[in-house]
Write an enzyme that holds these catalytic residues in place. Structure first.
Site, mmCIF file in Angstrom:
data_model
loop_
_atom_site.group_PDB
_atom_site.id
_atom_site.type_symbol
_atom_site.label_atom_id
_atom_site.label_comp_id
_atom_site.label_asym_id
_atom_site.label_seq_id
_atom_site.Cartn_x
_atom_site.Cartn_y
_atom_site.Cartn_z
ATOM 1 N N HIS A 167 -26.506 35.439 29.266
ATOM 2 C CA HIS A 167 -25.075 35.184 29.066
ATOM 3 C C HIS A 167 -24.346 34.737 30.316
ATOM 4 O O HIS A 167 -23.122 34.728 30.325
ATOM 5 C CB HIS A 167 -24.378 36.460 28.586
ATOM 6 C CG HIS A 167 -24.618 36.767 27.154
ATOM 7 N ND1 HIS A 167 -23.803 36.281 26.152
ATOM 8 C CD2 HIS A 167 -25.567 37.494 26.532
ATOM 9 C CE1 HIS A 167 -24.239 36.714 24.980
ATOM 10 N NE2 HIS A 167 -25.311 37.450 25.181
ATOM 11 N N LYS A 213 -8.094 36.372 27.764
ATOM 12 C CA LYS A 213 -9.510 36.589 28.070
ATOM 13 C C LYS A 213 -9.566 37.580 29.220
ATOM 14 O O LYS A 213 -8.545 37.889 29.815
ATOM 15 C CB LYS A 213 -10.194 35.276 28.466
ATOM 16 C CG LYS A 213 -9.401 34.484 29.520
ATOM 17 C CD LYS A 213 -10.047 33.150 29.842
ATOM 18 C CE LYS A 213 -9.866 32.074 28.794
ATOM 19 N NZ LYS A 213 -11.088 31.750 28.087
ATOM 20 N N ARG A 214 -10.741 38.072 29.553
ATOM 21 C CA ARG A 214 -10.825 38.966 30.699
ATOM 22 C C ARG A 214 -10.309 38.274 31.959
ATOM 23 O O ARG A 214 -10.393 37.046 32.083
ATOM 24 C CB ARG A 214 -12.278 39.424 30.905
ATOM 25 C CG ARG A 214 -12.692 40.524 29.980
ATOM 26 C CD ARG A 214 -11.839 41.779 30.126
ATOM 27 N NE ARG A 214 -12.155 42.500 31.351
ATOM 28 C CZ ARG A 214 -12.883 43.604 31.413
ATOM 29 N NH1 ARG A 214 -13.361 44.153 30.315
ATOM 30 N NH2 ARG A 214 -13.124 44.191 32.572
ATOM 31 N N LYS A 230 -12.553 32.390 35.726
ATOM 32 C CA LYS A 230 -11.808 31.891 34.567
ATOM 33 C C LYS A 230 -10.502 31.211 34.990
ATOM 34 O O LYS A 230 -9.911 30.475 34.241
ATOM 35 C CB LYS A 230 -11.526 33.036 33.591
ATOM 36 C CG LYS A 230 -12.790 33.544 32.860
ATOM 37 C CD LYS A 230 -12.469 34.732 31.962
ATOM 38 C CE LYS A 230 -13.678 35.315 31.254
ATOM 39 N NZ LYS A 230 -14.077 34.565 30.039
ATOM 40 N N THR A 289 -15.983 32.154 23.663
ATOM 41 C CA THR A 289 -15.823 32.155 22.198
ATOM 42 C C THR A 289 -14.343 32.128 21.841
ATOM 43 O O THR A 289 -13.989 31.698 20.750
ATOM 44 C CB THR A 289 -16.468 33.405 21.565
ATOM 45 O OG1 THR A 289 -16.033 34.567 22.280
ATOM 46 C CG2 THR A 289 -17.979 33.312 21.589
ATOM 47 N N LYS A 345 -12.171 30.277 18.653
ATOM 48 C CA LYS A 345 -11.178 30.912 17.772
ATOM 49 C C LYS A 345 -9.897 30.094 17.743
ATOM 50 O O LYS A 345 -9.294 29.906 16.686
ATOM 51 C CB LYS A 345 -10.865 32.329 18.276
ATOM 52 C CG LYS A 345 -12.056 33.277 18.310
ATOM 53 C CD LYS A 345 -11.688 34.574 19.066
ATOM 54 C CE LYS A 345 -12.916 35.351 19.500
ATOM 55 N NZ LYS A 345 -12.601 36.411 20.476
HETATM 56 C C1 LIG Z 1 -12.985 36.475 21.742
HETATM 57 C C2 LIG Z 1 -12.571 37.568 22.632
HETATM 58 C C3 LIG Z 1 -12.933 37.547 23.982
HETATM 59 C C4 LIG Z 1 -13.710 36.415 24.616
HETATM 60 O O1 LIG Z 1 -12.787 35.440 25.078
HETATM 61 P P1 LIG Z 1 -13.255 34.272 26.084
HETATM 62 O O2 LIG Z 1 -12.046 33.389 26.158
HETATM 63 O O3 LIG Z 1 -14.400 33.577 25.424
HETATM 64 O O4 LIG Z 1 -13.597 34.899 27.357
HETATM 65 C C5 LIG Z 1 -12.531 38.592 24.785
HETATM 66 N N1 LIG Z 1 -11.796 39.610 24.291
HETATM 67 C C6 LIG Z 1 -11.409 39.648 23.007
HETATM 68 C C7 LIG Z 1 -10.591 40.785 22.529
HETATM 69 C C8 LIG Z 1 -11.787 38.639 22.123
HETATM 70 O O5 LIG Z 1 -11.421 38.698 20.843
#
Ligand SMILES: *Cc1c(COP(=O)(O)O)cnc(C)c1O
Length: 812
Positions: free
Chosen positions: A356, A547-548, A553, A657, A661
């Site tokens: 990953h 995101k984190r 990022k 991911t 979304k």
């Molecule tokens: C989808 C999701 C992530 C992943 O987000 P990225 O933008 O791909 O880092 C992290 N936290 C939550 C709560 C999510 O639903």
């Protein structure tokens, strides 16, 4: 028997559960009582199918995917299980008949936050898809007593609160203490004579009990229910009564506390592992219990274990479960008395590994010292696996010591340690990356020698997200429009979204889409108002980065865009009335020990409070940072978004991911050529995506030339003014020292090349503003994003895993 699926039947079952399980009358019941009774009622409808599927799995001995993951970021269960069971309308009516608004009960659920971010959420999407596709699957993981911390802001800074998600108990889990497995640690190994054969056995020093908690994983309206089995640790001997009676109360529970610590907390790390003994204990704890569980529950005693590969595939979600490899070898060789070579052949068929990351600091290693102390037999097994592997390397390539050192599972520097990714690669039948670009970089940059040595072992499976949760549940209005337009069933056949292409040019449809987006923004505004007192202004573009928090990022890049826009107005160079009204929404948790990330959170909040209150902006630029970003908040924010920020430095985000979304909910992406952004852009077309920044090869080239962030600072006036404004202290009440570490990090280090991509990012944001001014064209592009992103269903990811890695037939 499940109760009859009628409103009356549902009411009767709900009241029965309220009375008999909660022991309260409806008139005296609390929201919590009602939530539990509703959850039990939903369970009652699913349980018969679950038992039937478990029976069938044992009977048919169908090949089962055992997904080994240290994290599952599930999100709320009630909505999901109501939808999967096709019970949502009946439940809503039944509760209304009892005078209860089901929405209040939904909000009573504390989401189980048993994951940090993308990796844990991926595991949750995958098990949802497997159930929906009728693939036999058991998800194995850890039942952390405390999941990911709850984030609060105090004086604009992150403060972590424990996530006590089990305070009220959870109605979704079925504990089975009678099915506990013993997991051992420590001690030593010895050899013994077994009828003329010399064998090794492990004499452990101590052990704990692993108690399984089973959760149902219902497929979407297909009558299938798979299992998620989470392990909780308890002491083998609960406490010492003799010591207790002697008055030493602390000593009497010491063993208990020690054992229970193993499943106490989720490590709040995102991509940088810490060499913590407890973490290794957690990893071994859950994989040892899982392997023992599968073998004892699912494989008959007289089964031919050389054919175990026809019965199970253990999918390793990152390196956290890789200690399962020597554990299976230990079980087969020491306990089942298989020959080493035969056991190794079986083991190589039973594992596959998903990588990953590309960040070198995230490639997990364990010191030989620690491993040998905690798992002495496993260390011996790893040494033998390595010795045989390196022998094979020598046979192929000769005594190329450099190569041998590079490929060895055991690293010698800076301390002798086990490279878990290498162990997984050597043992796994397949190794996959999680997006095309990532898989390519994995082969070319991270593990090239292994790719050469094991031709055909490396493959790609691009990540996906479940359309049930992230479209149907999160965006009911869009879902209604899709069903009206495409017919029912798109949720399990997401390629059918292609059918929307024809409607992108239909003005009526665009108007309907625009109304859905506006309604989702109003809903988000209500949620944020109730939660944090925020209001989302009408007519604003919603520009979202959730995101984190991690430097790679590049939340800093987004902050610089906000600060630069702010600076351009307050300095009088741009009229506020010329700004496209925007609200920048952030959501992000920082690992508690990650100081730089926490400073960035501080800066975002500080910039927000200055910008939001400055009348010179005329309300045209806002920054909202709701705390505690989690799955529940994601489900509210993403459907309302216009613009999706996916701005990592190229070559750093394995897939992402969140990006999927957003696109599936009709947000346009501003993004770099990184991770799955590459595939999103290829699918939606350049004209429907705002690309900016260096490509991965350009990043490499700039590093090679020697990167000097200060030269970018000098070369772009807007960038210089934005950074100077942060440095001036206006966002920290005049105290220049607060954000000085961030400023000097950008100017003199900038590992993730924020400054190098700033100019290009700002230009892309100007294209965004211009595009947004033409709402009709924007909506057309948003609809095309939805239409062309069906590929990102996690059902497709599962088909790829099945075709390329697992080769599991669907259950009959
Ligand atoms: C989808 C999701 C992530 C992943 O987000 P990225 O933008 O791909 O880092 C992290 N936290 C939550 C709560 C999510 O639903």
């Amino acid at each position: 028997m499940a109760p009859p699926v009628t409103v009356d039947g549902f009411v009767a079952q709900f009241l029965r559960n309220l009375n008999f399980d909660r022991g309260v009358a409806l008139s005296a019941s609390s929201i919590t009582d009602q939530y539990f009774a509703l959850a039990y009622t939903v369970r009652d409808y699913l349980v018969a199918r679950w038992l039937e599927d478990q029976r069938r799995l044992r009977e048919t001995q169908a090949k089962t995917v055992c997904y080994l993951s240290a994290e599952y970021l599930l999100g709320r269960q009630l909505d999901n299980d109501l939808l999967a069971g096709g019970l949502d309308e009946i439940a809503t009516e039944a509760l209304a008949a009892c005078g209860i608004d089901i929405a209040d009960l939904r909000d009573a659920e504390v989401e189980p936050g048993l994951g940090n971010g993308g990796l844990g959420r991926l595991a949750a999407c995958f098990i949802d898809s497997l159930a929906t596709m009728s693939v036999p699957n058991i998800g194995y993981g850890i039942r952390y007593e405390y999941g990911i911390f709850r984030q609060t802001f105090v004086d604009a800074q992150q403060v972590e609160q424990p996530d006590a998600w089990l305070t009220m108990g959870s109605p979704w889990e079925f504990p089975h203490p009678e099915a506990a497995q013993t997991v051992s640690f420590g001690g030593h190994t010895e050899t013994y004579d077994d009828d003329g054969v010399t064998r090794t056995r492990w004499v452990p020093g101590w052990g704990v009990q692993a108690v399984p908690y089973n959760l149902m994983v219902p497929g979407f309206q297909n009558g299938r229910v798979n299992t998620l089995r989470l392990w909780s640790s308890v002491a083998t001997d609960s406490f010492d009564l003799r010591v207790f009676n002697s008055g030493d109360y602390e000593e009497a529970v010491r063993a208990q506390t020690f054992a229970e610590n193993i499943s106490k907390v989720l490590y709040p790390e995102d991509s940088t592992p810490q060499g913590k003994e407890l973490r290794l204990q957690q990893q071994y704890f859950f994989v040892a219990a899982s392997i023992a569980d599968f073998l004892s529950q699912m494989v008959p005693d007289d089964a031919d274990l050389t054919a175990l590969g026809d019965r199970v595939i253990f999918q390793l979600n990152d390196t956290h479960p890789v200690i399962a490899v020597p554990e299976l070898m230990r079980v087969l060789v020491d306990e089942k008395k298989m020959e080493w070579d035969a056991a190794w052949a079986v083991t190589q068929q039973c594992f596959a590994y998903t990588c990953h990351t590309l960040l070198p600091e995230a490639l997990e290693v364990w010191s030989v010292d620690l491993l040998g102390r905690l798992l002495p037999r496993h260390l011996e097994i790893i040494y033998r696996i390595n010795a045989e592997f390196l022998l094979a390397v020598r046979e192929r390539f000769g005594d190329d010591e450099m190569r041998i050192r590079d490929m060895s599972i055991i690293a010698e520097y800076p301390e002798r340690s086990v490279r878990m990714a290498y162990l997984a690669t050597v043992a796994g039948a397949k190794v996959n990356g999680v997006a095309e670009l990532h898989s390519q970089l994995l082969r070319d940059k991270v593990l090239p020698a292994f790719d050469e040595f094991f031709p055909g072992k490396f493959t790609n499976v691009t990540n996906g997200v479940t359309p049930r949760r992230f479209m149907r549940l999160a965006n009911p209005q869009l879902s209604g429009l899709l069903t009206d337009t495409l017919g029912a069933g798109w949720e399990t056949d997401l390629d059918r979204l292609r059918g929307l292409e024809a409607f992108a040019d239909d003005a009526d449809f665009r108007a309907q889409f625009a109304e859905v987006k506006a309604a989702n923004k109003r809903r988000l505004s209500e949620v944020l108002h109730a939660r944090d007192g925020f209001d989302v202004s009408d007519g604003h573009m919603l520009d979202v980065m959730v995101k984190r928090l991690h430097e790679y990022k590049r939340q800093m890049l987004k902050v610089l865009h906000v600060v630069s826009t702010y600076e351009s107005v307050v300095s009088g160079r741009v009229a506020a009335s010329d700004l496209q009204p925007r609200t920048a929404v952030f959501g992000a948790k920082a690992a508690p020990g990650y100081q730089m990330a926490k400073r960035i959170i501080h800066l975002i909040n500080a910039v927000g409070s200055v910008v939001n209150d400055d009348p010179r902006l005329e309300g045209r630029l806002k920054v909202l940072f709701p705390p505690n970003y989690n799955v529940t908040l994601a489900e509210r924010v993403i459907p309302a978004a216009d613009l999706s920020e996916q701005i990592s430095l190229a070559g750093k985000e394995a897939s992402g991911t969140g990006n999927m979304k957003f696109a599936l909910n009709g947000a346009l992406t501003i993004g770099t050529d990184d991770g799955a952004n590459v595939e999103i852009r290829q699918l939606v077309g350049d004209e429907n995506f705002f690309l900016f920044g260096m490509s991965e090869p350009e990043v490499e080239a700039l590093w090679a030339r020697g990167y000097k962030p200060s030269s970018f600072y000098q070369a772009d006036d807007d960038l210089r003014r934005a950074i100077d404004l942060i440095a001036s202290g206006v966002f920290s009440g005049g105290d220049r020292s607060v954000f000085e570490p961030l400023v000097s990090n950008l100017l003199y280090d900038d590992r993730f090349m924020v400054l190098a991509d700033f100019t290009s990012y700002m230009a892309a944001q100007r294209r965004v503003d211009a595009a947004y001014a033409d709402q009709d064209a924007w909506n057309r592009a948003a609809i095309l994003n939805i239409a062309r992103c069906g590929f990102f269903s996690s059902d497709r990811s599962m088909r790829d895993y099945i075709d390329r890695i697992w080769h599991t037939p669907p259950m009959v």
